[in-house]
Design a protein around this motif. Structure first.
Motif, PDB file in Angstrom:
ATOM      1  N   TYR A  90       0.199  -0.797   0.222  1.00 47.61           N
ATOM      2  CA  TYR A  90       0.027  -0.156   0.184  1.00 47.61           C
ATOM      3  C   TYR A  90       0.954   1.543  -0.005  1.00 47.61           C
ATOM      4  CZ  TYR A  90       0.987  -0.200   5.293  1.00 47.61           C
ATOM      5  OH  TYR A  90       1.528   0.012   6.491  1.00 47.61           O
ATOM      6  N   ASP A  91       0.549   1.952  -0.242  1.00 50.29           N
ATOM      7  CA  ASP A  91       0.672   3.714  -0.661  1.00 50.29           C
ATOM      8  C   ASP A  91       0.007   4.471   0.704  1.00 50.29           C
ATOM      9  OD1 ASP A  91       1.595   6.235  -0.864  1.00 50.29           O
ATOM     10  OD2 ASP A  91       1.415   6.380  -2.750  1.00 50.29           O
ATOM     11  N   PRO A  92      -0.210   4.667   1.416  1.00 51.89           N
ATOM     12  CA  PRO A  92      -0.951   4.860   2.687  1.00 51.89           C
ATOM     13  C   PRO A  92      -1.357   6.258   2.488  1.00 51.89           C
ATOM     14  CG  PRO A  92       1.189   5.044   3.429  1.00 51.89           C
ATOM     15  CD  PRO A  92       1.440   4.227   2.113  1.00 51.89           C
ATOM     16  N   ILE A  93      -0.770   7.382   1.887  1.00 54.91           N
ATOM     17  CA  ILE A  93      -1.103   8.494   1.904  1.00 54.91           C
ATOM     18  C   ILE A  93      -0.635   8.891   0.187  1.00 54.91           C
ATOM     19  CG2 ILE A  93      -0.975  11.334   2.338  1.00 54.91           C
ATOM     20  CD1 ILE A  93      -3.826   9.884   3.303  1.00 54.91           C
ATOM     21  N   ASP A  94      -1.168   8.750  -1.089  1.00 54.93           N
ATOM     22  CA  ASP A  94      -0.648   9.034  -1.652  1.00 54.93           C
ATOM     23  C   ASP A  94      -1.072  11.325  -1.687  1.00 54.93           C
ATOM     24  OD1 ASP A  94       0.654   8.814  -4.832  1.00 54.93           O
ATOM     25  OD2 ASP A  94      -1.361   9.929  -5.149  1.00 54.93           O
ATOM     26  N   GLY A 121       2.754  -7.637 -12.303  1.00 53.36           N
ATOM     27  CA  GLY A 121       1.070  -7.494 -11.491  1.00 53.36           C
ATOM     28  C   GLY A 121      -0.205  -8.590 -11.879  1.00 53.36           C
ATOM     29  N   HIS A 122       0.651  -9.247 -12.078  1.00 52.28           N
ATOM     30  CA  HIS A 122      -1.040 -10.692 -12.252  1.00 52.28           C
ATOM     31  C   HIS A 122      -0.523 -11.185 -11.691  1.00 52.28           C
ATOM     32  CE1 HIS A 122      -0.606  -9.746 -16.668  1.00 52.28           C
ATOM     33  NE2 HIS A 122       0.395 -10.045 -16.689  1.00 52.28           N
ATOM     34  N   LYS A 123      -0.243 -10.764 -10.462  1.00 53.18           N
ATOM     35  CA  LYS A 123      -0.498 -11.769  -9.066  1.00 53.18           C
ATOM     36  C   LYS A 123      -0.424 -11.563  -7.836  1.00 53.18           C
ATOM     37  CE  LYS A 123       2.294 -15.443  -9.749  1.00 53.18           C
ATOM     38  NZ  LYS A 123       2.238 -16.901  -9.847  1.00 53.18           N
ATOM     39  N   GLN A 124      -1.632 -10.237  -8.391  1.00 56.08           N
ATOM     40  CA  GLN A 124      -1.922 -10.001  -7.569  1.00 56.08           C
ATOM     41  C   GLN A 124      -3.742 -10.715  -7.686  1.00 56.08           C
ATOM     42  OE1 GLN A 124      -1.686  -4.774  -7.612  1.00 56.08           O
ATOM     43  NE2 GLN A 124      -1.489  -5.798  -9.632  1.00 56.08           N
ATOM     44  N   ILE A 125      -4.208 -10.283  -6.300  1.00 55.28           N
ATOM     45  CA  ILE A 125      -5.622 -11.149  -6.134  1.00 55.28           C
ATOM     46  C   ILE A 125      -6.728 -10.084  -5.514  1.00 55.28           C
ATOM     47  CG2 ILE A 125      -6.963 -11.947  -4.079  1.00 55.28           C
ATOM     48  CD1 ILE A 125      -4.796 -13.532  -3.351  1.00 55.28           C
ATOM     49  N   ALA A 126      -5.887  -8.791  -5.574  1.00 57.34           N
ATOM     50  CA  ALA A 126      -7.095  -7.387  -5.359  1.00 57.34           C
ATOM     51  C   ALA A 126      -6.114  -6.285  -5.167  1.00 57.34           C
ATOM     52  CB  ALA A 126      -8.282  -8.148  -4.229  1.00 57.34           C
ATOM     53  N   ALA A 127      -7.037  -5.139  -6.141  1.00 58.65           N
ATOM     54  CA  ALA A 127      -6.398  -3.877  -5.946  1.00 58.65           C
ATOM     55  C   ALA A 127      -7.396  -2.480  -6.045  1.00 58.65           C
ATOM     56  CB  ALA A 127      -5.616  -4.395  -7.145  1.00 58.65           C
ATOM     57  N   GLY A 128      -7.296  -1.591  -5.356  1.00 59.54           N
ATOM     58  CA  GLY A 128      -8.344  -0.826  -5.267  1.00 59.54           C
ATOM     59  C   GLY A 128      -7.169   0.696  -4.515  1.00 59.54           C
ATOM     60  N   TYR A 129      -8.033   1.500  -4.771  1.00 58.89           N
ATOM     61  CA  TYR A 129      -7.644   2.712  -3.745  1.00 58.89           C
ATOM     62  C   TYR A 129      -8.511   3.303  -3.172  1.00 58.89           C
ATOM     63  CZ  TYR A 129     -10.138   5.110  -7.969  1.00 58.89           C
ATOM     64  OH  TYR A 129     -11.106   5.309  -9.422  1.00 58.89           O
ATOM     65  N   ILE A 130      -8.500   4.308  -2.550  1.00 59.91           N
ATOM     66  CA  ILE A 130      -9.777   4.822  -1.749  1.00 59.91           C
ATOM     67  C   ILE A 130      -9.529   6.970  -2.325  1.00 59.91           C
ATOM     68  CG2 ILE A 130     -10.427   5.799   0.331  1.00 59.91           C
ATOM     69  CD1 ILE A 130      -9.380   3.220   1.733  1.00 59.91           C
ATOM     70  N   LEU A 131     -10.432   7.486  -2.455  1.00 59.14           N
ATOM     71  CA  LEU A 131     -10.168   8.673  -2.406  1.00 59.14           C
ATOM     72  C   LEU A 131     -10.844   9.616  -1.181  1.00 59.14           C
ATOM     73  CD1 LEU A 131      -9.376  11.021  -4.308  1.00 59.14           C
ATOM     74  CD2 LEU A 131     -11.396  10.624  -5.964  1.00 59.14           C
ATOM     75  N   ASN A 151      -7.725  17.271  -2.582  1.00 62.39           N
ATOM     76  CA  ASN A 151      -7.966  15.684  -2.491  1.00 62.39           C
ATOM     77  C   ASN A 151      -6.960  14.858  -2.639  1.00 62.39           C
ATOM     78  OD1 ASN A 151      -9.943  15.621  -2.845  1.00 62.39           O
ATOM     79  ND2 ASN A 151     -10.083  15.521  -5.297  1.00 62.39           N
ATOM     80  N   VAL A 152      -6.887  13.972  -1.538  1.00 60.26           N
ATOM     81  CA  VAL A 152      -5.344  12.997  -1.468  1.00 60.26           C
ATOM     82  C   VAL A 152      -6.306  11.459  -1.213  1.00 60.26           C
ATOM     83  CG1 VAL A 152      -3.358  14.765  -0.083  1.00 60.26           C
ATOM     84  CG2 VAL A 152      -5.265  13.075   1.093  1.00 60.26           C
ATOM     85  N   GLY A 153      -5.450  10.356  -1.393  1.00 59.08           N
ATOM     86  CA  GLY A 153      -5.818   9.167  -1.337  1.00 59.08           C
ATOM     87  C   GLY A 153      -4.950   8.116  -0.942  1.00 59.08           C
ATOM     88  N   SER A 154      -5.366   7.017  -0.675  1.00 58.34           N
ATOM     89  CA  SER A 154      -4.870   5.744  -0.699  1.00 58.34           C
ATOM     90  C   SER A 154      -5.058   4.556  -1.524  1.00 58.34           C
ATOM     91  CB  SER A 154      -5.105   5.038   0.992  1.00 58.34           C
ATOM     92  OG  SER A 154      -4.854   5.607   1.527  1.00 58.34           O
ATOM     93  N   ILE A 155      -3.606   4.021  -1.860  1.00 64.21           N
ATOM     94  CA  ILE A 155      -3.934   2.940  -3.241  1.00 64.21           C
ATOM     95  C   ILE A 155      -3.512   1.307  -2.491  1.00 64.21           C
ATOM     96  CG2 ILE A 155      -2.900   2.015  -4.673  1.00 64.21           C
ATOM     97  CD1 ILE A 155      -2.161   4.626  -5.140  1.00 64.21           C
ATOM     98  N   PHE A 156      -3.494   0.304  -2.432  1.00 61.63           N
ATOM     99  CA  PHE A 156      -3.458  -0.846  -1.976  1.00 61.63           C
ATOM    100  C   PHE A 156      -3.799  -1.604  -3.012  1.00 61.63           C
ATOM    101  CE2 PHE A 156      -8.081  -0.202  -1.710  1.00 61.63           C
ATOM    102  CZ  PHE A 156      -8.424  -1.062  -2.133  1.00 61.63           C
ATOM    103  N   SER A 157      -3.176  -3.065  -2.753  1.00 56.03           N
ATOM    104  CA  SER A 157      -2.968  -4.420  -3.340  1.00 56.03           C
ATOM    105  C   SER A 157      -2.955  -5.520  -2.227  1.00 56.03           C
ATOM    106  CB  SER A 157      -1.758  -4.558  -4.441  1.00 56.03           C
ATOM    107  OG  SER A 157      -1.545  -5.678  -5.011  1.00 56.03           O
TER     108      SER A 157
END
Length: 362
Positions: free
Chosen positions: A143-147, A183-193, A157-163
């Motif tokens: 994760y990137d806690p605060i992008d 990156g195909h090995k990721q089960i899930a990914a997303g972000y919070i805005l 605006n800021v966000g968090s990114i996770f995998s």
């Protein structure tokens, strides 16, 4: 029936809520993730261990998002929340206080989860291990806690990114080399805005879905399922202040959009915000390498790969300029890549400028 009777009947009759709207209002993040995970993993039921695990991990990510959103909403009223810590992180960047807080939040919410053995963040040199979880928690959160933390102090605006990735092997030496895969090995990914509303967008490999935090319920409620990025969009998002530090091919692309109608520049300095706009409206986001730093700035495992996974699930495209981004295999945890991501037609256009320039200079 008289007109007055009709009016009374109309005013006292119960309102009818459309069934579809009610279903959406009742669809929480945890319920949705369970359903999506069962479908993606071909699990036998909602009670299967895999579906339960991924749903529980997503719930903890949502909790981290709620805590960070609350802190951000009160940041200007609290002492010691904004500004720099005076330290420099592993990336050589000055650390902001919200970076530290957000990173600690993710660690804290997973410490007693029993689900995640390791957390890897761009704020930490090496993964953070939770030994008590490792015998059964075979997952890793990257994760990137605060992008875009430079936006915090000016209330943008800021966000968090996770995998989420599955742990492979025992990782006895603590080097987490199993994470050095594509990156195909990721089960899930997303972000919070974090913005006027707090939005969580995720994929488990079967479409992209968005949720909005309802503060009155304390729940992320379904906003839109199966989001599709437009084939082409008007937005190009890039820091044009770096124009003279790019290769000529990227400068040629920028000259092209300047000369043609239908393009509009939008760049906030917060990756999550810019990607969210392009996901909904179409266009392209660019963070290319520079002449003196061809690898670019963005970290593959924490930023580029999770967003590439998400955008491809929405029908978009993600590239380094010469290769599909999800095919890139890093050789270290904090590996960096250029990023060109967004609507397929727009990404292909940027790639065509890079290819044409390479042919002319062979």
């Amino acid at each position: 029936m008289t007109t007055s009777e009709q009016a009374v009947t109309s005013s006292t009759a119960p309102s009818v809520v459309p069934e579809q709207a009610l279903d959406r209002d009742c669809t929480t993040l945890s319920r949705h993730v369970l359903q999506q995970t069962v479908k993606t993993l071909n699990a036998p039921s909602l009670l299967s261990p895999e579906a339960q695990d991924i749903s529980a991990i997503m719930n903890r990510i949502a909790l981290a998002g709620k805590l960070i959103a609350r802190r951000l909403s009160r940041a200007g009223l609290m002492a010691g929340v904004l500004g720099f810590t005076g330290e420099v992180n592993v990336q050589g960047e000055s650390v902001k206080k919200m970076d530290v807080y957000a990173n600690d939040v993710f660690i804290s919410v997973f410490k007693q989860s029993g689900l995640v053995c390791r957390l890897a963040s761009e704020e930490m040199d090496k993964p953070y291990y939770i030994p008590e979880n490792c015998p059964i928690g075979r997952y890793t959160l990257l994760y990137d806690p605060i992008d875009g933390s430079s936006n915090v102090d000016i209330n943008l605006n800021v966000g968090s990114i996770f995998s989420i990735r599955q742990q492979e092997g025992e990782d006895l030496d603590g080097e987490a080399v199993d994470l050095l895969q594509d990156g195909h090995k990721q089960i899930a990914a997303g972000y919070i805005l974090y913005g006027p509303s707090t939005v969580l967008v995720y994929s488990v490999g079967d479409g992209v879905h968005s949720f909005i935090l309802d503060p009155s319920l304390g729940e992320f409620i379904l906003a839109e399922e199966n989001i599709k990025i437009p084939e082409h969009g008007p937005v190009y998002s890039v820091n044009e202040g770096n124009f003279w530090q790019w290769e000529e091919s990227l400068r040629d692309y920028i000259r092209y959009v300047h000369r043609h109608e239908g393009y509009t520049a939008r760049y906030s300095g917060a990756l999550v915000g810019d990607i969210h706009r392009i996901l909904l409206q179409g266009g392209v986001f660019l963070y290319p390498g520079m002449l003196n730093k061809p690898e670019g700035k963005l970290r593959l495992l924490y930023e580029s790969a999770p967003l590439a996974f998400l955008i491809e699930q929405a029908g978009g495209k993600a590239s380094t300029g010469t290769n599909r981004l999800l095919d890139v295999v890093p050789d270290k945890l904090h590996y960096r890549t250029p990023l060109i991501i967004g609507s397929p037609q727009d990404v292909q256009l940027v790639e065509s400028f890079i290819q044409d320039y390479a042919k002319r200079n062979q």
